[in-house]
Scaffold this active site. Structure first.
Site, PDB file in Angstrom:
ATOM      1  CD  GLU A 171      -3.970  -2.388   7.214  1.00 51.14           C
ATOM      2  OE1 GLU A 171      -2.801  -2.537   6.878  1.00 51.14           O
ATOM      3  OE2 GLU A 171      -4.678  -1.438   6.839  1.00 51.14           O
ATOM      4  CG  HIS A 203      -6.100   2.068   4.876  1.00 52.48           C
ATOM      5  ND1 HIS A 203      -5.686   3.053   5.744  1.00 52.48           N
ATOM      6  CD2 HIS A 203      -5.104   1.156   4.814  1.00 52.48           C
ATOM      7  CE1 HIS A 203      -4.465   2.738   6.186  1.00 52.48           C
ATOM      8  NE2 HIS A 203      -4.092   1.599   5.631  1.00 52.48           N
ATOM      9  N   GLY A 218       2.526  -1.188   4.356  1.00 54.88           N
ATOM     10  CA  GLY A 218       2.594   0.228   4.020  1.00 54.88           C
ATOM     11  C   GLY A 218       4.032   0.678   3.826  1.00 54.88           C
ATOM     12  N   GLY A 219       4.614   1.277   4.867  1.00 57.27           N
ATOM     13  CA  GLY A 219       5.948   1.870   4.781  1.00 57.27           C
ATOM     14  C   GLY A 219       6.994   0.965   4.138  1.00 57.27           C
ATOM     15  CD  GLU A 249      -3.137   5.634   6.571  1.00 60.23           C
ATOM     16  OE1 GLU A 249      -3.064   5.655   5.330  1.00 60.23           O
ATOM     17  OE2 GLU A 249      -2.268   5.111   7.294  1.00 60.23           O
ATOM     18  N   GLY A 306       1.817   2.376  10.806  1.00 63.00           N
ATOM     19  CA  GLY A 306       2.778   3.458  10.651  1.00 63.00           C
ATOM     20  C   GLY A 306       3.406   3.924  11.951  1.00 63.00           C
ATOM     21  CB  SER A 360       4.502  -1.505  12.233  1.00 59.06           C
ATOM     22  OG  SER A 360       4.125  -0.137  12.345  1.00 59.06           O
ATOM     23  CG  ASN A 401      -1.753   1.221   1.360  1.00 59.37           C
ATOM     24  OD1 ASN A 401      -1.817   2.041   0.434  1.00 59.37           O
ATOM     25  ND2 ASN A 401      -2.402   1.380   2.510  1.00 59.37           N
ATOM     26  CD1 TRP A 402       3.590   0.904  -2.760  1.00 64.83           C
ATOM     27  CD2 TRP A 402       3.585   1.944  -4.760  1.00 64.83           C
ATOM     28  NE1 TRP A 402       4.276   0.122  -3.660  1.00 64.83           N
ATOM     29  CE2 TRP A 402       4.296   0.730  -4.886  1.00 64.83           C
ATOM     30  CE3 TRP A 402       3.450   2.759  -5.892  1.00 64.83           C
ATOM     31  CZ2 TRP A 402       4.863   0.314  -6.092  1.00 64.83           C
ATOM     32  CZ3 TRP A 402       4.019   2.349  -7.091  1.00 64.83           C
ATOM     33  CH2 TRP A 402       4.723   1.135  -7.185  1.00 64.83           C
ATOM     34  CE  LYS A 403      -0.366   3.293   4.636  1.00 68.92           C
ATOM     35  NZ  LYS A 403      -0.340   3.389   6.093  1.00 68.92           N
TER      36      LYS A 403
HETATM   37  P1  PGA Z   1       2.347   0.361   7.714  1.00 66.18           P
HETATM   38  O1  PGA Z   1       0.928   0.551   6.985  1.00 66.18           O
HETATM   39  O2  PGA Z   1       2.896  -0.963   7.223  1.00 66.18           O
HETATM   40  O3  PGA Z   1       3.165   1.520   7.290  1.00 66.18           O
HETATM   41  O4  PGA Z   1       2.074   0.333   9.177  1.00 66.18           O
HETATM   42  C1  PGA Z   1       0.064  -0.534   6.779  1.00 66.18           C
HETATM   43  C2  PGA Z   1      -1.202  -0.028   6.134  1.00 66.18           C
HETATM   44  O5  PGA Z   1      -1.655   1.075   6.473  1.00 66.18           O
HETATM   45  O6  PGA Z   1      -1.783  -0.691   5.265  1.00 66.18           O
END
Ligand code: PGA
Length: 248
Positions: free
Chosen positions: A166, A94, A232-233, A96, A172, A211, A9-11
């Site tokens: 999640e 998600h 994500g990251g 966010e 994050g 994470s 997930n590149w956001k």
């Molecule tokens: P993260 O994000 O791996 O940076 O914690 C995961 C996500 O939001 O899908």
């Protein structure tokens, strides 16, 4: 035996050129066909990345999808539009989106249905906040998030869907759920589905997100109800994303 899935997930990160080189770097290191793998890229890069992943094992996904099929919804992108760019997956719900953009359990369920109508696999993201966990409401929150989709789409819809657990407090933040905490939630989710349809529960891929990193992926992926990850990251760097992929 369920096949694993690792989703990036590149956001809202990167540029047109970094998106292209990241996709190319991932493809170059894929190696043996050990699991499904895909990247959820910003809408605006879908066209470029679709060209790069064509005829490769790297799948493509979007980070959201509109809750309506078409019409006067400024700024939204429909499932039919995503289909034109060979999107296999679309994230829905998600945390966010839920936190910053007001997505509700009901609008997430509508997005889930819109994706499926176009043959796109919705990746339903669910999970509790830290406060909810401390109040021991984790399972209530997950149940409400799942109920909203089951009510609208029906349990059979989960034959063509993915769930990503999640915990919001792990996204994050560098705080990862322990293997046992994640397994407990995944097991709960599978039991919830199993009570409605055992075959659906056995088949569905349930991913862990929050994470996940090269150094903790192996332990998480070894748990019986964890079928891969939503990353994500660590998905913004080809090498670390591939290390996670090779941990399945
Ligand atoms: P993260 O994000 O791996 O940076 O914690 C995961 C996500 O939001 O899908």
């Amino acid at each position: 035996m369920r096949r694993s899935l690792v989703l990036g997930n590149w956001k809202m990160n990167g540029s047109r050129s970094s998106a292209e080189s990241l996709a190319k770097g991932i493809i170059a290191g894929l190696g043996a066909d050990i699991a499904d793998i895909a990247v959820c890229v910003p809408y605006i890069f879908l066209s470029d990345v679709a060209q790069i992943v064509k005829n490769t094992r790297l799948g493509l996904g979007a980070q959201n999808v509109a809750d309506k099929p078409s019409g006067a919804y400024t700024g939204e992108i429909s499932a039919a539009m995503l289909k034109e760019f060979a999107c296999k997956y679309a994230l829905v719900g998600h945390s966010e989106r839920r936190t910053y953009y007001g997505d509700t359990d009901q609008s997430v369920a509508a997005r889930f249905c819109q994706a499926q109508e176009q043959g796109i696999i919705p990746v339903l993201c669910i999970g509790e906040t830290l406060e909810q966990r401390q109040q021991e409401k984790t399972f209530d929150v997950i149940t409400a998030q799942l109920d909203a989709v089951v009510d609208l789409a029906g349990i059979a819809a989960f034959n063509n869907a993915v769930i990503a657990y999640e915990p919001v407090w792990a996204i994050g933040t560098g705080l990862t759920a322990t293997d046992d905490q994640a397994q407990e939630a995944h097991h709960f989710i599978r039991q919830y589905l199993s009570a409605k349809d055992q075959a659906v529960a056995e088949k569905i891929q349930i991913l862990y997100g929050g994470s996940a990193k090269p150094d903790n992926a192996k332990g998480l992926f070894a748990m019986p109800d964890i079928d891969g990850g939503l990353i994500g990251g660590a998905s913004l760097d080809a090498e670390s994303f591939l290390k996670i992929y090779h941990s399945v």
